[in-house]
Design a protein around this motif. Structure first.
Motif, PDB file in Angstrom:
ATOM      1  N   UNK A 188       2.319  -2.976   3.952  1.00  0.00           N
ATOM      2  CA  UNK A 188       0.907  -3.335   3.806  1.00  0.00           C
ATOM      3  C   UNK A 188       0.254  -2.914   5.103  1.00  0.00           C
ATOM      4  N   UNK A 189      -0.483  -1.830   5.044  1.00  0.00           N
ATOM      5  CA  UNK A 189      -1.072  -1.258   6.244  1.00  0.00           C
ATOM      6  C   UNK A 189      -1.489   0.174   5.981  1.00  0.00           C
ATOM      7  N   UNK A 214      -1.180  -6.854   8.394  1.00  0.00           N
ATOM      8  CA  UNK A 214      -0.127  -5.867   8.089  1.00  0.00           C
ATOM      9  C   UNK A 214       1.183  -6.592   7.808  1.00  0.00           C
ATOM     10  N   UNK A 215       2.002  -5.965   6.973  1.00  0.00           N
ATOM     11  CA  UNK A 215       3.314  -6.504   6.627  1.00  0.00           C
ATOM     12  C   UNK A 215       4.307  -5.354   6.431  1.00  0.00           C
ATOM     13  N   UNK A 216       5.566  -5.645   6.715  1.00  0.00           N
ATOM     14  CA  UNK A 216       6.670  -4.724   6.425  1.00  0.00           C
ATOM     15  C   UNK A 216       7.739  -5.509   5.688  1.00  0.00           C
ATOM     16  N   UNK A 217       8.172  -5.017   4.523  1.00  0.00           N
ATOM     17  CA  UNK A 217       9.258  -5.632   3.763  1.00  0.00           C
ATOM     18  C   UNK A 217      10.313  -4.569   3.464  1.00  0.00           C
ATOM     19  N   UNK A 218      11.590  -4.975   3.511  1.00  0.00           N
ATOM     20  CA  UNK A 218      12.703  -4.016   3.429  1.00  0.00           C
ATOM     21  C   UNK A 218      13.737  -4.531   2.438  1.00  0.00           C
ATOM     22  N   UNK A 219      14.221  -3.630   1.563  1.00  0.00           N
ATOM     23  CA  UNK A 219      15.260  -3.966   0.585  1.00  0.00           C
ATOM     24  C   UNK A 219      16.272  -2.820   0.562  1.00  0.00           C
ATOM     25  N   UNK A 232     -10.695  -8.770  -1.418  1.00  0.00           N
ATOM     26  CA  UNK A 232     -10.327  -8.712  -0.014  1.00  0.00           C
ATOM     27  C   UNK A 232     -10.400  -7.280   0.485  1.00  0.00           C
ATOM     28  N   UNK A 233     -10.449  -7.125   1.790  1.00  0.00           N
ATOM     29  CA  UNK A 233     -10.464  -5.804   2.422  1.00  0.00           C
ATOM     30  C   UNK A 233      -9.037  -5.260   2.425  1.00  0.00           C
ATOM     31  N   UNK A 234      -8.762  -4.300   1.530  1.00  0.00           N
ATOM     32  CA  UNK A 234      -7.400  -3.809   1.353  1.00  0.00           C
ATOM     33  C   UNK A 234      -6.919  -2.942   2.508  1.00  0.00           C
ATOM     34  N   UNK A 235      -7.833  -2.542   3.403  1.00  0.00           N
ATOM     35  CA  UNK A 235      -7.412  -1.759   4.581  1.00  0.00           C
ATOM     36  C   UNK A 235      -7.713  -2.512   5.877  1.00  0.00           C
ATOM     37  N   UNK A 265       0.821  -1.207   0.000  1.00  0.00           N
ATOM     38  CA  UNK A 265       0.000   0.000   0.000  1.00  0.00           C
ATOM     39  C   UNK A 265       0.856   1.259   0.000  1.00  0.00           C
ATOM     40  N   UNK A 266       1.899   1.259   0.849  1.00  0.00           N
ATOM     41  CA  UNK A 266       2.740   2.436   1.025  1.00  0.00           C
ATOM     42  C   UNK A 266       4.207   2.052   0.897  1.00  0.00           C
TER      43      UNK A 266
END
Length: 603
Positions: A307-308, A291-296, A283-286, A153-154
């Motif tokens: 995702x949140x 929630x998820x956090x991914x880092x690169x 699905x309910x996108x909000x 999402x962000x």
């Protein structure tokens, strides 16, 4: 002395088997001449080695005597790196970037230290780190974003203020001591950090940062930011919530309505309902409970995929900023660290545009035979349009292809080769992009015509005549038959070949070209070439041989420049230039007498 490969593989294996292992007695590896020979084999081809440091010396004249002198200084602990010579290189924005040019002796020691550090740390570095690492690149970072970022999402675009200039020396040395219990080895790194730089005949000491232009700088930067990588892994676990998103109530209501219409035989109404369903997420996108956090990270550039909610993204950004400030004494630029809604805007990272796809018409069946929207929410990588426009500037004017003035005097073979290098490099970098065929195809159209017009201007001819003269029949990559493409024949030792303009298909590839091995194996390049020649104890010019002969390696920056110099003078090339040309090498292993005569101009 043990071979360098053996030493480095032992270090790597220990680090792989025990992540908490603390290494001791590393400094003694700096007494091994084999390590320095391998270091030389790794760095000798870099053109920068012909640029003198503050001592006025370059790589030219490398010998085993040089290695012995360095090792003796290290044994006596009297080796102190010299300040780097400060130079400036232009940046794209018109400004200049400072660059330090170390002495060649310092480059050698730095490369040996770098190899040791890489063997120790590479097995424990995070999978989310991609910069300055073997078998990793910008493409592996982008591939990770594409494969792990579905539903994002962000996006937080991280920007650390002046990272390389603000690395705290004491924090870095304390991080190194966690894995290395060897005071002398740590001390040699400290000396490199404190060596400073020479500018306008004045030595400036460095209080923070890693050596600009130093071989050791990238690995030290990765060791420093490994702490951020580890912290982000804990942050990912902290914010991971829920296994699946809640179903969208409106979507489920319409799905039940469609079911009833199908059961009553009203298939047309059911199809209309299905069209409406495909305009909304299933699905309910909000969903706050998913929630998820991914880092690169690539070097000091990183992105965080969220995702949140936006509030969660702001909280993650502030948490990262606080960690960097409190633990690493670095500052996250709040002005440049943007939080972007990926559903509304693109994100620029490593030269690509990152977007979240939305396509309601394409569906695919899963393993249970259920049809789902296959594109929505996936991450797509795109070629920025302004990149193509910028790359085309030398080849296009007023919407038409033009010749390249600077290349008119080059041989036709060199012109084709130069144009091929440009388009091949552009395609190889952007081959992960979804629109690579369209964007690079546009570039190829104008680029190819520019090449033909350059050849036409060189030969005072026309485009049609150039195509007729140099056109080569090649098999079409798509469809049947052949087509003509401009190329030229040239001879090698084995056979006659044809070089044509780049004729490969511009296809998107799914995975980076490099194969990332799970196990690190230390591979020493060029051992069978340069090191074998050096260990052969034979002068490649006069033929003297024997274990007693002291050899030196003669280097030139570019062999073609040396050949041009003698051609302009209208004199015959010396024997040593002819020898280099026949060997296709920029190096010659010579006895001291022959090397002295080359520089004296007597042979």
């Amino acid at each position: 002395m043990q071979r360098a490969e053996v030493v480095l593989n032992v270090l790597s294996r220990k680090s792989q088997e025990d992540k908490e292992y603390v290494f001791q007695r590393l400094y003694r590896n700096l007494y091994n001449p084999e390590m320095f020979k391998v270091a030389y084999a790794k760095i000798y081809s870099h053109e920068g080695n012909m640029t003198p440091g503050v001592d006025g010396e370059t790589i030219d004249g490398f010998s085993e005597e040089l290695i012995k002198g360095i090792i003796e200084d290290l044994k006596q602990e009297r080796y102190y790196p010299k300040p780097a010579r400060r130079a400036y290189i232009p940046k794209k924005n018109g400004k200049k970037r400072p660059l330090g040019i170390p002495t060649f002796r310092d480059k050698m020691v730095q490369e040996v230290v770098r190899m040791i550090l890489e063997a120790i740390y590479e097995p424990i570095f995070s999978e989310n780190s991609h910069g300055f690492r073997p078998n990793r690149s910008c493409q592996t970072a982008l591939h990770q974003i594409r494969t792990t970022g579905r539903g994002t999402s962000w996006v937080i675009e991280g920007d650390i203020k002046g990272f390389f200039d603000n690395i705290d020396h004491e924090i870095l040395l304390s991080l190194l001591r966690k894995k290395i219990d060897d005071g002398r080895f740590i001390e040699i790194i400290r000396r490199f950090l404190k060596a400073g730089y020479l500018e306008f005949r004045e030595v400036h000491r460095t209080l923070s940062g890693t050596p600009q232009g130093g071989i050791i700088s990238p690995i030290l930067a990765n060791i420093y930011l490994h702490e951020l990588d580890t912290f982000m892994e804990t942050l990912e676990r902290r914010y991971e919530k829920g296994k699946v998103r809640l179903r969208n109530r409106e979507y489920m209501r319409l799905n039940y309505k469609r079911f009833l219409r199908n059961r009553k035989g009203n298939t047309e109404e059911a199809k209309e309902i299905l069209k409406k369903m495909r305009q909304m997420p299933s699905q309910d996108m909000i969903d706050p409970n998913y929630t998820r956090v991914r880092y690169v990270r690539y070097a000091d550039d990183f992105v965080v995929l969220i995702i949140g909610s936006k509030e969660m993204a702001q909280e993650v950004r502030d948490t990262i900023g606080k960690y960097l400030r409190d633990n690493l004494r670095l500052e996250l630029s709040m002005e440049k660290t943007k939080i972007t809604n990926l559903g509304e805007k693109r994100v620029r990272f490593l030269g690509y545009d990152i977007v979240r796809a939305k396509e309601n018409t394409k569906v695919a069946e899963n393993t249970n035979g259920i049809k789902r929207k296959s594109i929505n929410g996936t991450i797509q990588l795109l070629v920025p349009g302004e990149v193509i426009e910028e790359q085309l500037k030398p080849f296009v004017a007023n919407g038409k292809s033009i010749h390249h003035n600077a290349r008119i005097n080059d041989p036709v073979l060199d012109i084709i080769n130069t144009y091929n290098s440009e388009i091949r490099g552009l395609y190889n970098y952007y081959c992960l992009a979804n629109d690579v065929s369209k964007k690079i195809g546009k570039f190829r159209y104008y680029h190819y015509l520019s090449m033909i017009k350059t050849i036409a201007r060189k030969e005072k001819s026309s485009v049609r005549k150039v195509i007729k003269k140099y056109g080569v029949d090649v098999r079409r990559k798509v469809g049947t038959g052949t087509r003509k493409i401009v190329g030229v024949k040239y001879k090698t030792k084995e056979e006659e070949k044809i070089m044509t303009y780049f004729n490969e298909p511009l296809k998107k590839i799914e995975r980076p070209r490099e194969d990332c091995a799970d196990r690190i194996v230390i591979d020493i390049p060029n051992r069978s070439q340069l090191l074998t020649r050096l260990n052969g104890k034979v002068c490649e010019l006069c033929g003297k041989e024997g274990a007693h002969i002291k050899l030196e390696v003669h280097h030139v920056r570019k062999l073609k420049d040396v050949k041009k110099k003698y051609a302009k003078r209208g004199v015959q090339m010396p024997e040593w230039v002819d020898r280099m040309a026949r060997m296709r090498r920029k190096t010659l292993v010579l006895c001291k007498e022959c090397h002295r005569k080359i520089h004296a101009g007597t042979i």
